[in-house]
Design an enzyme around this catalytic site. Structure first.
Site, PDB file in Angstrom:
ATOM      1  N   GLN A 182       0.832  -1.200   0.000  1.00  0.00           N
ATOM      2  CA  GLN A 182       0.000   0.000   0.000  1.00  0.00           C
ATOM      3  C   GLN A 182       0.867   1.251   0.000  1.00  0.00           C
ATOM      4  O   GLN A 182       0.589   2.209  -0.715  1.00  0.00           O
ATOM      5  CB  GLN A 182      -0.935  -0.008   1.211  1.00  0.00           C
ATOM      6  CG  GLN A 182      -1.998  -1.096   1.112  1.00  0.00           C
ATOM      7  CD  GLN A 182      -2.912  -1.140   2.315  1.00  0.00           C
ATOM      8  OE1 GLN A 182      -2.720  -0.411   3.294  1.00  0.00           O
ATOM      9  NE2 GLN A 182      -3.909  -2.003   2.267  1.00  0.00           N
ATOM     10  N   ASP A 332      -2.297 -11.588   4.296  1.00  0.00           N
ATOM     11  CA  ASP A 332      -3.714 -11.617   4.676  1.00  0.00           C
ATOM     12  C   ASP A 332      -4.212 -13.034   4.991  1.00  0.00           C
ATOM     13  O   ASP A 332      -5.363 -13.209   5.380  1.00  0.00           O
ATOM     14  CB  ASP A 332      -4.571 -11.029   3.545  1.00  0.00           C
ATOM     15  CG  ASP A 332      -4.311  -9.531   3.372  1.00  0.00           C
ATOM     16  OD1 ASP A 332      -3.899  -8.880   4.342  1.00  0.00           O
ATOM     17  OD2 ASP A 332      -4.508  -9.032   2.246  1.00  0.00           O
TER      18      ASP A 332
HETATM   19  C1  S3P Z   1      -2.828  -4.622  -0.074  1.00  0.00           C
HETATM   20  C2  S3P Z   1      -1.657  -4.699   0.623  1.00  0.00           C
HETATM   21  C3  S3P Z   1      -1.536  -5.336   1.946  1.00  0.00           C
HETATM   22  C4  S3P Z   1      -2.741  -6.201   2.270  1.00  0.00           C
HETATM   23  C5  S3P Z   1      -4.041  -5.536   1.911  1.00  0.00           C
HETATM   24  C6  S3P Z   1      -4.083  -5.216   0.427  1.00  0.00           C
HETATM   25  C7  S3P Z   1      -2.838  -3.951  -1.383  1.00  0.00           C
HETATM   26  O1  S3P Z   1      -1.458  -4.316   2.934  1.00  0.00           O
HETATM   27  O2  S3P Z   1      -2.742  -6.556   3.631  1.00  0.00           O
HETATM   28  O3  S3P Z   1      -5.142  -6.376   2.208  1.00  0.00           O
HETATM   29  O4  S3P Z   1      -3.812  -4.105  -2.149  1.00  0.00           O
HETATM   30  O5  S3P Z   1      -1.851  -3.258  -1.706  1.00  0.00           O
HETATM   31  P1  S3P Z   1      -0.039  -3.672   3.378  1.00  0.00           P
HETATM   32  O6  S3P Z   1       0.507  -2.914   2.250  1.00  0.00           O
HETATM   33  O7  S3P Z   1      -0.404  -2.784   4.533  1.00  0.00           O
HETATM   34  O8  S3P Z   1       0.797  -4.841   3.781  1.00  0.00           O
END
Ligand code: S3P
Length: 448
Positions: A182, A332
């Protein structure tokens, strides 16, 4: 889930009812669905999307992109179309953007807005409003955005928050301090409308859907890998071109049915069209290492992503020590892995999972408490769980389990109900609709 509850908690008891057999198809990938709407909204022309996940999180992204000028429609047969505004063309939203439960919508959209000359306020539900936003506030502020968040003492700031974008923004080179797709995506998306080259250095690889899709839409993006460290460069003031996209099935949603089929005796289930991008497929690697019989059939590419049908058969699982290096590729899936470990033979050890404490809930404490409540032998450590499995025996069952507005806790404990003597009661099934609205129907029907 909106900030003001529009319905009451919906408790439900999940109990075993025989093997899982036949063929199922899980909904579209959540991460990819968010990104198709965002990039479609920034492209020139009409993007069509097949297989979009119609979960609340993704619908929150669609509503936000509409509020910033994109025209987004759904045809009766479930095909979505997006007419974009062009990079640089996002409009000032009139109202606050309600992100519901969705961290991905929030952090990626903060990135997009950071390099546009607009201001937006983000609000969300109680779970999202407790999650740390400092991780995106820091790089986006370096790029010139002005961000005012609530409670800066909690993870650098939480929702409600306001982002005032910078036009032009400043290109930066940012080394990710935390393995987060993210955060990576927020910086890359901000880079789209920033003059020059924005660089993200990723010491630990995370899901690469943004990179794949940005390239697919025509952005000038390169990835260089040396000693496991990835350097991603994007040239800004890009022009994106609309395209037709098919979203593969979500491996994170498939994981619930994979664990169900592996642990319920007599099961033999085919799950069609599961995305198996290597940055997402850690759960399959780990369950196989535990002795799980998971066979990929009909391997192919869908929408620029590797995909297969998975045949999953009931298997005697054995506990293992999970390599913490695999964590980002199954971040996840730990809640449902903990369920599998609870009925495996021997001990499963997990570590390096601090990030699980800042998801939709603190997933280490939530799962340790939930599994202990239904008779599993679980010890919580600072950064993981130690689980001594039953060796194939049923768990006692019980509840009600507190789901903390976390869809993955609710679904994991529903699966635990299938391998329990008395069933497992979950206190609220409403959060399931954020990522997998058809979960309960599919589970009761078992197979088509
Ligand atoms: C996601 C990244 C992950 C994941 C989330 C979706 C994404 O989070 O846990 O459900 O779509 O980039 P983080 O970047 O906080 O690890």
């Amino acid at each position: 889930m909106s900030e003001t509850p529009t319905s009451w908690p919906t408790p439900r008891k999940f109990a075993g009812a025989g093997p899982l057999r036949g063929t199922i198809r899980v909904p579209g990938d959540k991460s990819i669905s968010h990104r198709t709407l965002m990039l479609g909204a920034l492209a020139v022309g009409k993007t069509t999307i097949r297989g979009l996940l119609e979960g609340e999180d993704v619908l929150a992204t669609a509503a936000a992109m509409r509020a910033m000028g994109a025209i987004i429609e759904r045809s009766e047969d479930g095909v979505w179309s997006v007419r974009g505004v062009g990079v640089g063309g996002l409009l000032q939203p009139v109202q606050a953007l309600d992100m519901g439960n969705s961290g991905t919508s929030t952090r990626l959209l903060m990135g997009l807005i950071a390099s546009h000359g607009i201001t937006a306020t983000f609000i969300g539900d109680a779970s999202l409003s407790g999650r740390p936003m400092g991780r995106v506030i820091e790089p986006l502020s370096e790029m010139g955005a002005e961000i005012t968040a609530s409670r800066p003492e909690i993870g650098g700031g939480t929702l409600p928050l306001m982002v005032r974008g910078s036009l032009p923004a400043v290109p930066i080179t940012y080394r990710l301090p935390v393995a987060s797709a993210q955060v990576k995506s927020a910086v890359l998306l901000a880079g789209l409308n920033t003059p020059g080259i924005t660089t993200v250095i990723e010491p630990v690889p995370t899901r690469d859907h943004s990179e794949r899709m940005l390239k697919g839409f025509g952005a000038d993006l390169s990835v260089e890998e040396a000693d496991g460290v990835r350097t991603i460069r994007i040239r800004g003031e890009a022009e994106l071109t609309a395209r037709d996209i098919e979203v593969p099935g979500d491996p994170s949603s498939a994981a619930f049915f994979i664990v169900a089929a592996l642990t319920v005796p007599g099961s033999d289930l085919i799950i069609e069209n599961v995305g198996l991008n290597p940055t997402r497929a850690g759960i399959v690697t780990v369950l196989r290492a535990m002795g799980g019989n998971i066979e990929p059939l009909n391997q192919r590419e869908v929408g620029g992503e590797p995909v297969a049908d998975l045949r999953v058969r009931h298997s005697a699982l054995t506990g293992i020590e999970v390599d913490p290096a695999l964590a980002p590729s199954m971040i996840d899936e730990f809640p449902v892995l903990f369920v599998a470990a609870s009925v495996a033979s021997g001990r499963t050890t997990t570590s390096g999972l601090e990030e699980l404490r800042v998801k939709e809930s603190d997933r280490l404490t939530a799962m340790a408490t939930a599994l202990q409540a239904i008779g599993a032998r679980v010890t919580e450590t600072e950064d993981g769980l130690l689980i001594d499995g039953t060796g194939g025996e049923l768990l006692a069952g019980g509840g009600p389990i507190t789901t903390h507005l976390d869809h993955r806790i609710a679904m994991s404990m529903a699966i635990a109900g299938l391998v329990s003597r008395d069933g497992v009661e979950v206190d609220d099934t409403r959060p399931i609709a954020t990522s997998f609205p058809t979960f309960e129907t599919m589970l009761s029907e078992r197979a088509s």
